[in-house]
Scaffold this motif. Structure first.
Motif, PDB file in Angstrom:
ATOM      1  N   THR A   1      -2.583  -6.606  55.945  1.00  0.00           N
ATOM      2  CA  THR A   1      -2.266  -7.917  55.380  1.00  0.00           C
ATOM      3  C   THR A   1      -1.957  -7.790  53.891  1.00  0.00           C
ATOM      4  OG1 THR A   1      -4.557  -8.439  54.785  1.00  0.00           O
ATOM      5  CG2 THR A   1      -3.834  -8.994  57.038  1.00  0.00           C
TER       6      THR A   1
ATOM      7  N   HIS B   1       0.901  -3.601  59.701  1.00  0.00           N
ATOM      8  CA  HIS B   1      -0.243  -4.304  60.276  1.00  0.00           C
ATOM      9  C   HIS B   1      -1.375  -4.480  59.261  1.00  0.00           C
ATOM     10  CE1 HIS B   1       1.139  -4.522  64.467  1.00  0.00           C
ATOM     11  NE2 HIS B   1       1.726  -3.364  64.209  1.00  0.00           N
TER      12      HIS B   1
ATOM     13  N   ASP C   1     -10.588   0.204  61.742  1.00  0.00           N
ATOM     14  CA  ASP C   1      -9.640  -0.404  60.807  1.00  0.00           C
ATOM     15  C   ASP C   1     -10.445  -0.881  59.607  1.00  0.00           C
ATOM     16  OD1 ASP C   1      -7.414  -0.146  62.500  1.00  0.00           O
ATOM     17  OD2 ASP C   1      -7.755  -2.110  63.419  1.00  0.00           O
TER      18      ASP C   1
ATOM     19  N   SER D   1     -12.906  -3.795  63.428  1.00  0.00           N
ATOM     20  CA  SER D   1     -12.224  -3.431  64.673  1.00  0.00           C
ATOM     21  C   SER D   1     -12.102  -1.909  64.732  1.00  0.00           C
ATOM     22  CB  SER D   1     -10.837  -4.075  64.706  1.00  0.00           C
ATOM     23  OG  SER D   1     -10.106  -3.646  65.835  1.00  0.00           O
TER      24      SER D   1
ATOM     25  N   GLY E   1      -5.050  -3.597  60.080  1.00  0.00           N
ATOM     26  CA  GLY E   1      -5.133  -3.683  61.526  1.00  0.00           C
ATOM     27  C   GLY E   1      -5.768  -4.987  61.964  1.00  0.00           C
ATOM     28  N   ASP E   2      -6.800  -4.887  62.795  1.00  0.00           N
ATOM     29  CA  ASP E   2      -7.456  -6.081  63.333  1.00  0.00           C
ATOM     30  C   ASP E   2      -8.775  -6.413  62.647  1.00  0.00           C
ATOM     31  OD1 ASP E   2      -5.451  -6.600  65.247  1.00  0.00           O
ATOM     32  OD2 ASP E   2      -6.288  -5.082  66.593  1.00  0.00           O
ATOM     33  N   SER E   3      -9.049  -5.767  61.514  1.00  0.00           N
ATOM     34  CA  SER E   3     -10.280  -6.078  60.766  1.00  0.00           C
ATOM     35  C   SER E   3      -9.960  -7.067  59.644  1.00  0.00           C
ATOM     36  CB  SER E   3     -10.887  -4.805  60.159  1.00  0.00           C
ATOM     37  OG  SER E   3     -11.367  -3.937  61.159  1.00  0.00           O
TER      38      SER E   3
END
Length: 257
Positions: free
Chosen positions: A171, A169, A45, A5, A50-52
């Motif tokens: 994980t 954000h 990211d 992302s 984030g969103d990756s």
């Protein structure tokens, strides 16, 4: 298709800004806004942040570099200037080893080409134990503030709180994997030294994560070396205008050469 992302802004010479540990691409938003009038600024990211998403097999910088190489090809990011903060610098060096002259120029921002020593590896092991026991929120809340010297934390409280919220954000599996990846990375000083393109380093004289003495040992391998006085590990926050000016002028010199 790559699962990386990212956001981008601007046109022209690609400049890839890679975030560090407990960070996401959004940390570069201010830099991208300022640089995008002259460059195409791309901020990914890293996997697990984030969103990756984090791939199950992803446990080395080499794997991350291959993933980013594929991502750059998919998104027509050719001949980029790549600058990494902390962990992002380790990723950049792995990319440099993989791609060589296909990178137009590189930069280390509060980062190092040296591998972890035994003391640092022990700290990484303790980080993994803490993360498994307490989780992301408790870890990042305790990890982020000490990156900035104590005397400036009150002044920069708002910026620190934003950095903590961004760090949330990441994980749990991502932070654990990236900690192990940093611990196990190899020394890439010779990779940096042998690269013939322009090389930027920005160091903080009060950086507790990357000691200034270690940064100074890179000077013979660096074409553009800068120190931020009385600065810890987050120069983009602590000395935003000064560090932005350094990055912008470096990119301008690279393009004009």
């Amino acid at each position: 298709m790559s699962s990386i992302s990212f956001f981008e802004k601007g046109e022209g010479q690609p400049v890839v800004l890679i975030h560090g540990f407990c960070e996401i691409g959004e940390m570069w938003r201010g830099f991208s806004n300022a640089l995008s009038s002259d460059f195409r600024v791309i901020c990914p990211d890293l996997p697990g942040c984030g969103d990756s998403p984090l791939a199950l097999s992803q446990n080395s910088l080499e794997e991350i570099a291959v993933k980013l190489e594929d991502w750059m090809e998919e998104n027509s990011i050719k001949d980029p200037i790549v600058i990494g903060h902390s962990l992002g610098g380790y990723v950049m060096l792995s990319l440099l080893e993989l791609m060589g002259k296909r990178l137009k120029a590189v930069g280390l921002f509060h980062s190092t080409a040296f591998a972890d020593d035994e003391e640092k590896k022990g700290m990484r092991d303790r980080t993994v134990i803490f993360l498994k026991k307490h989780g992301v929120e408790k870890f990042v809340t305790s990890f982020v503030p000490p990156l900035i010297p104590d005397e400036r934390r009150e002044e920069l409280e708002q910026e620190i709180n934003i950095a903590i919220e961004q760090a949330k954000h990441c994980t749990l599996d991502g932070l654990i994997a990236l900690t192990k990846t940093m611990r196990n990375r190899k020394d890439r000083f010779e990779v940096l030294k042998n690269y013939s393109g322009s090389k930027l380093m920005i160091a903080g004289t009060l950086d507790g994560a990357v000691k200034i003495d270690a940064s100074r040992k890179h000077q013979k391998a660096i074409t553009d070396y800068f120190e931020l006085e009385n600065t810890g590990h987050l120069g983009m926050i602590e000395r935003k205008e000064e560090s932005l000016k350094i990055v912008k002028e470096f990119c301008e010199r690279v393009v004009s050469r």
